[in-house]
Design an enzyme around this catalytic site. Structure first.
Site, PDB file in Angstrom:
ATOM      1  N   LYS A 176       0.860  -1.187   0.000  1.00 53.28           N
ATOM      2  CA  LYS A 176       0.000   0.000   0.000  1.00 53.28           C
ATOM      3  C   LYS A 176       0.896   1.236   0.000  1.00 53.28           C
ATOM      4  CE  LYS A 176      -3.942   1.882   2.689  1.00 53.28           C
ATOM      5  NZ  LYS A 176      -4.804   1.698   3.874  1.00 53.28           N
ATOM      6  N   SER A 214      -9.858   1.737   2.782  1.00 53.45           N
ATOM      7  CA  SER A 214      -9.008   2.574   1.982  1.00 53.45           C
ATOM      8  C   SER A 214      -7.921   1.820   1.216  1.00 53.45           C
ATOM      9  CB  SER A 214      -8.332   3.610   2.880  1.00 53.45           C
ATOM     10  OG  SER A 214      -7.442   2.971   3.791  1.00 53.45           O
ATOM     11  N   SER A 240     -10.129  -0.680   6.911  1.00 55.91           N
ATOM     12  CA  SER A 240      -9.552  -0.544   5.568  1.00 55.91           C
ATOM     13  C   SER A 240      -8.870  -1.772   4.991  1.00 55.91           C
ATOM     14  CB  SER A 240      -8.572   0.614   5.542  1.00 55.91           C
ATOM     15  OG  SER A 240      -9.291   1.817   5.480  1.00 55.91           O
TER      16      SER A 240
HETATM   17  N1  GLN Z   1     -13.400   3.835   6.295  1.00 57.03           N
HETATM   18  C1  GLN Z   1     -12.767   4.269   7.493  1.00 57.03           C
HETATM   19  C2  GLN Z   1     -12.466   5.740   7.405  1.00 57.03           C
HETATM   20  O1  GLN Z   1     -12.779   6.331   6.438  1.00 57.03           O
HETATM   21  C3  GLN Z   1     -11.552   3.434   7.777  1.00 57.03           C
HETATM   22  C4  GLN Z   1     -10.282   3.912   7.211  1.00 57.03           C
HETATM   23  C5  GLN Z   1      -9.125   3.030   7.535  1.00 57.03           C
HETATM   24  O2  GLN Z   1      -9.268   1.967   8.126  1.00 57.03           O
HETATM   25  N2  GLN Z   1      -7.951   3.490   7.157  1.00 57.03           N
HETATM   26  O3  GLN Z   1     -11.924   6.318   8.293  1.00 57.03           O
END
Ligand code: GLN
Length: 479
Positions: free
Chosen positions: A81, A156, A180
């Site tokens: 990532k 994400s 994410s």
């Molecule tokens: N969807 C969540 C957010 O927008 C989780 C993001 C994550 O785990 N990095 O914060």
């Protein structure tokens, strides 16, 4: 089967038998990236030259007698990532702020993977700064779901999931602050591990919300997930939140079966906004586990209803503090390069931390966070693990929720609780659905297995037994 379609365990077996080389398998992945990345947009940076060099070194080491016991990922091509620092290789966090940033050092996990002999293919797309659930917040364009390119791959860690589902790599890394890893794993028919907070070092990974960030990975099977955790887990002098708890050999739990285990089903996770097609799939999975010898127990996690609010207050507070360092002086472009979602969270977090509001929002949220953790502590007195949905809905269409952040935030309802409590979660493929949100398209859906802190071994044991009783994990998208 093409080499890029192999699992890590399969590839290692055949590399050992010299059926092919790391160069062969690395080239197969690079070919696949060339063929499909232009439409899936899974990678921000592909390091073709570097990958081929690393593969050549791996082959040389193997020919000189290097073993997979000493270097467990020797010659295995993986993707990172684009939020993991990679020395000398651009790391953007998918934000224009860092569009030309070249790190001076490797994240601990990057270094551990390299030391284990892995070949780094490149850096995958994400919601900028890991803020999002769909991959659409990237400043470098949205990633598409390989199962249906009109749909989001989840976020994400969108590119890490999509690249693996499209067989562009054998595994990929991710970060999970509120879901994410687990959400995109579920949307792409993959295994996604969010380890216990502190199990894997955060050093050198661009911080989102430091008390929630966990470092994990995507794999094609549960066994592969265990192989990778064996490499990445452990305490790190450079990250004071990694405790001295010794990592286990996580592969030991593979193939053990689940007879006699007690698994809890939280009643609060099966109400309200849960899509009925997903509910069916989770119930089918529960039945399957019962057939395998698990005792199912109904449990209650009464503070679940506050989890999304608590998460968005604590996360934004920490985001506003972590992103303050990107002032354009030491690295990157100035603050005007932040995208809308980052700005929204900086403003929200600055508000919840300001005098007069701190007690009402941040402090209150921290108190409720403790209650959520206590809900889990109580549940784990009765059960070994918990099973639940990952996402309340199927993958949605690109563009469907981008203008409605609150709706997007609700997709995190079943995942943020594990981050708030610091416990591990494993997302495992559970089939394909046509649902209200996915219309006519058949899209993947996963189940989530949660356990007490440092119970990764148990999660792999349950995940592996369930996975092997289905053949969902073997299915591939037509690209
Ligand atoms: N969807 C969540 C957010 O927008 C989780 C993001 C994550 O785990 N990095 O914060």
């Amino acid at each position: 089967m093409n080499l890029n379609q192999l699992t890590i365990a399969e590839a290692i077996k055949e590399l050992k038998e010299k059926k092919f080389s790391s160069i062969d398998i690395t080239k197969a992945c690079l070919e696949q990236i060339k063929k499909h990345n232009y439409e899936i947009n899974a990678f921000i940076t592909v390091d073709e030259k570097g990958a081929l060099e690393q593969a050549k070194i791996a082959d040389k080491l193997a020919s000189q007698g290097e073993t997979w016991e000493a270097k467990p990922l020797l010659g295995i091509p993986i993707a990172l990532k684009d939020i993991f620092l990679t020395k000398g290789l651009k790391t953007t966090a998918a934000s224009k702020v860092l569009e030309n940033y070249i790190p001076q050092y490797d994240a601990t996990v990057t270094k551990k993977l390299k030391d284990a002999g892995a070949v780094i293919l490149g850096k995958t797309n994400l919601d900028a700064w890991a803020h999002g659930s769909s991959g659409e917040n990237s400043d470098f364009g949205a990633t598409k779901n390989p199962w249906n390119k009109e749909y989001v791959p989840g976020g994400s860690s969108s590119g890490s999931a999509a690249s693996l589902a499209a067989d562009m790599c054998l595994a990929s890394t991710g970060t999970d602050t509120g879901g994410s890893i687990r959400l995109p794993a579920s949307f792409n028919n993959l295994v996604g591990l969010k380890p216990t907070y502190g199990r894997v070092s955060r050093y050198g990974i661009i911080a989102m919300a430091s008390s929630l960030d966990t470092i994990g990975h995507f794999t094609k099977t549960v066994e592969d997930s265990a192989i990778l955790l064996n490499v990445t887990a452990g305490s790190d002098p450079l990250d004071a939140t990694t405790p001295g708890v010794e990592p286990q050999d996580y592969t030991k739990s593979i193939g053990k079966g689940v007879k006699g285990l007690k698994i809890g089903v939280p009643k609060e996770y099966f109400t309200g906004g849960l899509d009925s097609a997903i509910k069916d799939k989770v119930e089918t999975a529960i039945k399957k586990l019962e057939e395998l010898g698990v005792e199912i127990v109904e449990i209650s996690l009464p503070n679940t209803e506050y989890a999304v609010s608590v998460y968005y207050i604590i996360m934004s507070s920490e985001v506003s503090s972590n992103l303050a360092r990107y002032d354009g002086i030491r690295f990157g472009n100035d603050r005007s390069s932040f995208g809308e979602e980052a700005k929204r969270r900086i403003m929200l977090g600055t508000f919840t931390l300001s005098t007069g509001y701190y007690d009402a929002y941040y402090k209150k949220a921290m108190q409720v966070r403790t209650l959520i953790k206590q809900d889990f502590d109580k549940a784990f007195e009765k059960v070994d693990a918990i099973i639940s949905p990952v996402s309340p809905t199927a993958p949605w269409k690109l563009g469907e929720k981008v203008n409605d952040p609150l709706k997007m935030y609700l997709s995190d309802i079943f995942t943020v609780t594990a981050n708030l409590a610091g416990i591990p979660g494993l997302s495992v493929p559970a089939g394909f659905i046509r649902s209200a949100s996915s219309g006519q398209a058949e899209l993947p859906v996963g189940i989530q297995i949660l356990g007490p802190q440092f119970s990764e071994e148990k999660l792999f044991q349950i995940g592996n037994a369930y996975e092997k009783s289905t053949d969902f994990y073997k299915q591939k998208p037509t690209l």
